[in-house]
Enzyme design. Structure first.
Site, mmCIF file in Angstrom:
data_model
loop_
_atom_site.group_PDB
_atom_site.id
_atom_site.type_symbol
_atom_site.label_atom_id
_atom_site.label_comp_id
_atom_site.label_asym_id
_atom_site.label_seq_id
_atom_site.Cartn_x
_atom_site.Cartn_y
_atom_site.Cartn_z
ATOM 1 N N GLN A 38 -2.431 24.726 -1.453
ATOM 2 C CA GLN A 38 -3.009 25.352 -2.595
ATOM 3 C C GLN A 38 -4.023 26.372 -2.228
ATOM 4 O OE1 GLN A 38 -3.524 22.941 -5.952
ATOM 5 N NE2 GLN A 38 -1.439 21.943 -5.718
ATOM 6 N N GLU A 86 6.067 25.859 -3.604
ATOM 7 C CA GLU A 86 5.057 25.164 -2.931
ATOM 8 C C GLU A 86 5.582 24.908 -1.522
ATOM 9 O OE1 GLU A 86 4.375 21.427 -5.133
ATOM 10 O OE2 GLU A 86 4.517 22.337 -7.072
ATOM 11 N N ASN A 146 8.777 21.662 -13.713
ATOM 12 C CA ASN A 146 8.459 21.662 -12.070
ATOM 13 C C ASN A 146 8.805 20.327 -11.327
ATOM 14 O OD1 ASN A 146 6.508 21.716 -9.467
ATOM 15 N ND2 ASN A 146 5.820 19.836 -10.439
ATOM 16 N N GLU A 147 9.379 20.193 -10.138
ATOM 17 C CA GLU A 147 9.864 19.018 -9.654
ATOM 18 C C GLU A 147 10.586 17.983 -10.726
ATOM 19 O OE1 GLU A 147 7.163 17.392 -6.997
ATOM 20 O OE2 GLU A 147 7.362 19.419 -5.496
ATOM 21 N N TYR A 181 7.335 20.513 1.998
ATOM 22 C CA TYR A 181 5.963 20.637 2.545
ATOM 23 C C TYR A 181 6.270 19.915 4.216
ATOM 24 C CZ TYR A 181 3.372 21.040 -1.775
ATOM 25 O OH TYR A 181 2.881 21.360 -2.813
ATOM 26 N N GLU A 225 -3.721 24.231 -8.691
ATOM 27 C CA GLU A 225 -3.219 23.199 -9.778
ATOM 28 C C GLU A 225 -4.582 22.672 -10.132
ATOM 29 O OE1 GLU A 225 -0.311 20.394 -7.927
ATOM 30 O OE2 GLU A 225 -0.276 19.553 -9.982
HETATM 31 O O1 AHR Z 1 0.870 20.303 -4.650
HETATM 32 C C1 AHR Z 1 0.718 18.931 -4.851
HETATM 33 C C2 AHR Z 1 1.898 18.357 -5.374
HETATM 34 O O2 AHR Z 1 3.050 18.434 -4.796
HETATM 35 C C3 AHR Z 1 2.485 19.133 -6.772
HETATM 36 O O3 AHR Z 1 1.616 18.729 -7.773
HETATM 37 C C4 AHR Z 1 3.843 18.627 -6.850
HETATM 38 O O4 AHR Z 1 4.812 19.700 -7.451
HETATM 39 C C5 AHR Z 1 4.146 18.445 -5.255
HETATM 40 O O5 AHR Z 1 4.861 17.292 -5.333
#
Ligand code: AHR
Length: 491
Positions: free
Chosen positions: A344, A295, A172-173, A239, A25
């Site tokens: 990432q 992600e 995205n999101e 995450y 990103e």
């Molecule tokens: O990876 C960092 C961020 O985490 C991304 O931009 C977003 O999609 C997520 O919340």
């Protein structure tokens, strides 16, 4: 001793190589510095892209790379990133650190990066703040081979032939930074935007709808119900965050309680996939729509002294375990999980590579990806076992995470993670359906749970040959030290 059955005659599904995908990103030093240094840099580069980083990444057989975000994607206007660099718009990266984005890395540079990495591109389009026309014209610009305003513009900018593009994300999101939408509203927008995301000539797009945040099962329910027939993939983001979203913990200097909490939170991915898949099964029993975990990874506090908006964190043996656990879970759900992209690639969150000026280091996570790459595109095999339990500080979880696969030459690979920070693990696999003649392997471990690689000492955590496995009378026995990741090859 854990008794397991490795059933080589039971192949369950194909482990798509896209499970080994990556994400880059416009965030912190991922694109700028990490991947892109510009043609005039003293750091050796090819058309502005760092040679050392590309060389290291190529060893992982990277299948696919997602770009330009993330939250950045829903603020990105692709026309700002094409044409002569001196004319490209300088703008504020509002989401990530408020720094200047000079747009020197745009569509042409991204495709060049994918070409150098020999991977497929995955582009995420802007639904949150972009128009249908803008998205539609981007696809035309990239993939149309004929006479049209966008194709002519691409040619003017030096790319005669269209690129091949398969993976395209529609937002995205969108429940958060991508527009704070309700699933009903997003489902309708998805239907509308994807209509104008065209297949030109032979280029066939695999359209990925913006999916749920962690355990928002209602999002998956509504989007599958309202738009499932118009998508090829549905994303999921989750995450691994020890502590909480509001009170994150450090990547270094953690204790045993944070260790087991991190393992527990990694294992949660299994439940998430199971429950999102059950909903998808209702609307798509043939499993045509892939679950795209685009992600995932650890999210700690940024390293002290760095810009908190840059999400730069160190990476320890603990991250290696997180990677091994996730990849095993993705393998074991490969009937539905078609792609996953770790967040990432360089210098951000659970990065595989960290850079500082012209220096580079490979993280423990990198080494797990290298050890595990043998599973790509293999047949998933059945492993039946009951894990011993690992308890610490009132938390109890399984001590072992395992997956196994067979490649098309008949070689069998078994990856095992010992999650315990203090106990060894002994295993004995009865192998059914293979007369294995030899076993070899690699191990990644360390006596210090927080062991990590630094620019001064880049080889503190590296894989080594694994000598503690043996084969006798169709039984494979092995012993793993605490906090270790092992990949075995049987042939
Ligand atoms: O990876 C960092 C961020 O985490 C991304 O931009 C977003 O999609 C997520 O919340």
């Amino acid at each position: 001793m854990t008794e397991a059955q490795l059933n080589v005659e039971v192949s369950k599904s194909k482990i798509s190589r896209h499970i080994y995908g990556h994400f880059a990103e416009h965030l912190g030093r991922c694109i700028y510095e990490g991947l892109w240094v510009g043609e005039d840099s003293l750091i050796p580069n090819t058309d502005g892209i760092r040679n050392d980083v590309v060389d290291a990444l190529k060893k992982l057989n990277i299948p696919v790379l997602r770009w330009p975000g993330g939250c950045f994607a829903d603020e990105y206007h692709w026309k700002d990133g094409i044409g002569p660099k001196e004319n490209r718009k300088r703008m504020v990266n509002t989401h990530w650190g408020g720094v200047v984005e000079n747009n020197h890395f745009g569509t042409h540079e991204f495709f060049r990066l994918c070409e150098l990495l020999e991977c497929e591109p995955y582009i995420c389009g802007n639904v949150g703040s972009g128009t249908v026309q803008e998205m539609s014209e981007w696809v035309e610009y990239m993939t149309f081979d004929g006479e049209s305003p966008m194709a002519a513009w691409r040619q003017e900018n030096g790319q005669e032939k269209p690129w091949t593009l398969k993976y395209f994300g529609v937002g995205n999101e969108n429940w958060g930074c991508g527009g704070n939408m309700r699933p009903e509203y997003y489902a309708d927008l998805y239907r509308r935007y994807q209509t104008y995301v065209r297949n030109y000539g032979d280029n066939r797009l695999y359209k990925i709808a913006g999916g749920a945040n962690v355990d928002d099962y209602n999002w998956t329910e509504v989007v599958m119900r309202e738009a499932g027939k118009m998508m090829d993939g549905l994303s999921l983001h989750s995450y691994t965050i020890p502590g909480s979203w509001e009170e994150k913990r450090r990547a270094l200097g953690f204790d045993e309680a944070e260790w087991i909490e991190t393992m527990q939170k990694s294992l949660h991915m299994d439940e998430l996939i199971t429950r999102h898949s059950e909903i998808m099964d209702k609307y798509d029993p043939e499993k045509r729509v892939g679950l795209i975990i685009d992600e995932w990874g650890t999210w700690f506090l940024s390293e002290p002294g760095t810009n908190p908006g840059f999400l730069y964190q160190q990476n320890t043996l603990r991250d290696a375990l997180v990677a091994g656990i996730h990849l095993n879970i993705f393998h074991n759900h490969s009937d539905r999980v078609y792609m996953a992209n770790i967040a990432q690639m360089v210098n951000v969150l659970q990065a595989l590579i960290l850079t500082e000026g012209d220096k580079l280091l490979l993280t423990p996570t990198y080494h797990v990806f290298e050890m595990y790459k043998v599973h790509q595109d293999n047949e998933l095999l059945e492993v039946a076992f009951e894990s011993p339990l690992y308890t610490y500080g009132g938390v109890t979880i399984p001590q072992l995470s395992i997956s196994a696969s067979r490649d098309n030459h008949g070689k069998v690979y078994v990856s095992i993670c010992n999650l315990s920070h203090e106990a060894d693990a002994s295993l004995s696999f009865t192998i059914n359906g293979l007369q294995a003649g030899s076993v070899s392997g690699q191990i990644l471990t360390h006596t210090d749970l927080g062991a990590h690689n630094t620019f001064e000492s880049p080889e503190t955590v590296v894989p080594s040959a694994y000598e503690d496995a043996e084969l006798a009378d169709g039984v494979l026995s092995c012993a793993l030290p605490p906090a270790s990741v092992v990949v075995l090859t049987l042939e």
